[in-house]
Scaffold this motif. Structure first.
Motif, mmCIF file in Angstrom:
data_model
loop_
_atom_site.group_PDB
_atom_site.id
_atom_site.type_symbol
_atom_site.label_atom_id
_atom_site.label_comp_id
_atom_site.label_asym_id
_atom_site.label_seq_id
_atom_site.Cartn_x
_atom_site.Cartn_y
_atom_site.Cartn_z
ATOM 1 N N GLU A 30 110.144 57.616 34.136
ATOM 2 C CA GLU A 30 109.352 58.560 34.907
ATOM 3 C C GLU A 30 107.979 57.993 35.212
ATOM 4 O O GLU A 30 107.474 57.157 34.482
ATOM 5 C CB GLU A 30 109.144 59.869 34.132
ATOM 6 N N MET A 31 107.411 58.521 36.284
ATOM 7 C CA MET A 31 106.070 58.118 36.683
ATOM 8 C C MET A 31 105.396 59.325 37.309
ATOM 9 O O MET A 31 105.998 60.040 38.097
ATOM 10 C CB MET A 31 106.180 56.991 37.711
ATOM 11 N N CYS A 32 104.161 59.561 36.938
ATOM 12 C CA CYS A 32 103.363 60.605 37.579
ATOM 13 C C CYS A 32 102.378 59.891 38.494
ATOM 14 O O CYS A 32 101.662 58.986 38.063
ATOM 15 C CB CYS A 32 102.626 61.441 36.537
ATOM 16 N N ILE A 33 102.376 60.279 39.745
ATOM 17 C CA ILE A 33 101.414 59.727 40.698
ATOM 18 C C ILE A 33 100.554 60.882 41.193
ATOM 19 O O ILE A 33 101.043 62.005 41.347
ATOM 20 C CB ILE A 33 102.099 58.996 41.880
ATOM 21 N N PHE A 34 99.274 60.613 41.389
ATOM 22 C CA PHE A 34 98.363 61.675 41.809
ATOM 23 C C PHE A 34 97.270 61.099 42.697
ATOM 24 O O PHE A 34 96.874 59.942 42.562
ATOM 25 C CB PHE A 34 97.746 62.384 40.599
ATOM 26 N N LEU A 35 96.820 61.933 43.622
ATOM 27 C CA LEU A 35 95.687 61.569 44.473
ATOM 28 C C LEU A 35 94.414 61.826 43.688
ATOM 29 O O LEU A 35 94.316 62.818 42.966
ATOM 30 C CB LEU A 35 95.687 62.406 45.751
ATOM 31 N N LEU A 36 93.463 60.938 43.804
ATOM 32 C CA LEU A 36 92.187 61.110 43.118
ATOM 33 C C LEU A 36 91.257 61.989 43.951
ATOM 34 O O LEU A 36 91.343 62.007 45.193
ATOM 35 C CB LEU A 36 91.537 59.755 42.853
ATOM 36 N N ASN A 37 90.380 62.708 43.263
ATOM 37 C CA ASN A 37 89.407 63.561 43.954
ATOM 38 C C ASN A 37 88.627 62.735 44.966
ATOM 39 O O ASN A 37 88.246 61.601 44.707
ATOM 40 C CB ASN A 37 88.428 64.176 42.956
ATOM 41 N N GLY A 38 88.409 63.339 46.091
ATOM 42 C CA GLY A 38 87.603 62.666 47.102
ATOM 43 C C GLY A 38 88.402 61.795 48.054
ATOM 44 O O GLY A 38 87.882 61.369 49.081
ATOM 45 N N PHE A 39 89.654 61.496 47.750
ATOM 46 C CA PHE A 39 90.453 60.672 48.663
ATOM 47 C C PHE A 39 90.941 61.539 49.808
ATOM 48 O O PHE A 39 91.511 62.601 49.605
ATOM 49 C CB PHE A 39 91.637 60.039 47.935
#
Length: 187
Positions: A43-52
């Protein structure tokens, strides 16, 4: 821009852990992360960072590649869905794994790319596969139950009129008695 976490295997990692191929493509070499045990990372969790600021019609798509095989789409994140836990169904290594003495070893990779949202398949490939697997296992359970009550009339199978009610009642009772029972249908 984005970050990833491998549950129970890593702290959050940002884009600097990936090699940037061009403006819209990044690759994580799994050999540097886990060596040859890449297929144990499920499994992998991917997330957008704040401000992107990812445009609403774009997505960060995630792909995996076993040594010698093609990239396989796993899912994506968007501004509307800024994080996701994705299953990593590593394909069998393929292609030409024969190496010469001076060749660099082939390795598994995780690729991330910015893509048009409209061109991507369903964003949640994992959920679709789980639903499909669940439906197949429930159908198989029903078929096996019905088969034990079948009679044969020429080329037709004959079952009692109340067979679906009996199966569903038994299915519900088993699920109430054993909470782990339904989990076996999803795995």
């Amino acid at each position: 821009m984005f970050g990833v976490v491998f549950p129970n295997r890593s702290f959050p990692m940002d884009i600097s852990s990936f090699s940037q191929i061009d403006t819209f493509h990044w690759v994580l070499d799994m050999n540097t992360f886990v060596g040859e045990a890449y297929d144990q990372v499920r499994e992998m969790c991917i997330f957008l960072l704040n401000g992107f600021q990812l445009p609403a019609d774009r997505a960060l798509a995630v792909y995996i590649q076993s040594p010698g095989s093609a990239f396989l789409f796993c899912g994506a994140v968007t501004v509307a869905r800024p994080s996701a836990v994705l299953s990593l169904p590593w394909p069998e290594p393929g292609g030409q794994l024969q190496l010469t003495a001076d060749a660099a070893p082939l390795s598994a990779k995780i690729g991330v790319s910015v893509e048009d949202l409209a061109t991507l398949p369903s964003l949640d490939v994992t959920a679709e596969k789980r639903i499909e697997r669940l439906a197949m296992k429930v159908g198989e359970n029903l078929f096996n139950f019905m088969q034990s009550f079948c009679g044969v009339d020429g080329s037709k199978l004959v079952v009692p009129m109340d067979i679906l009610d009996r199966w569903f009642k038994k299915f519900q009772e088993r699920a109430k008695r054993d909470p782990e029972y339904l989990k076996g249908f999803v795995l």
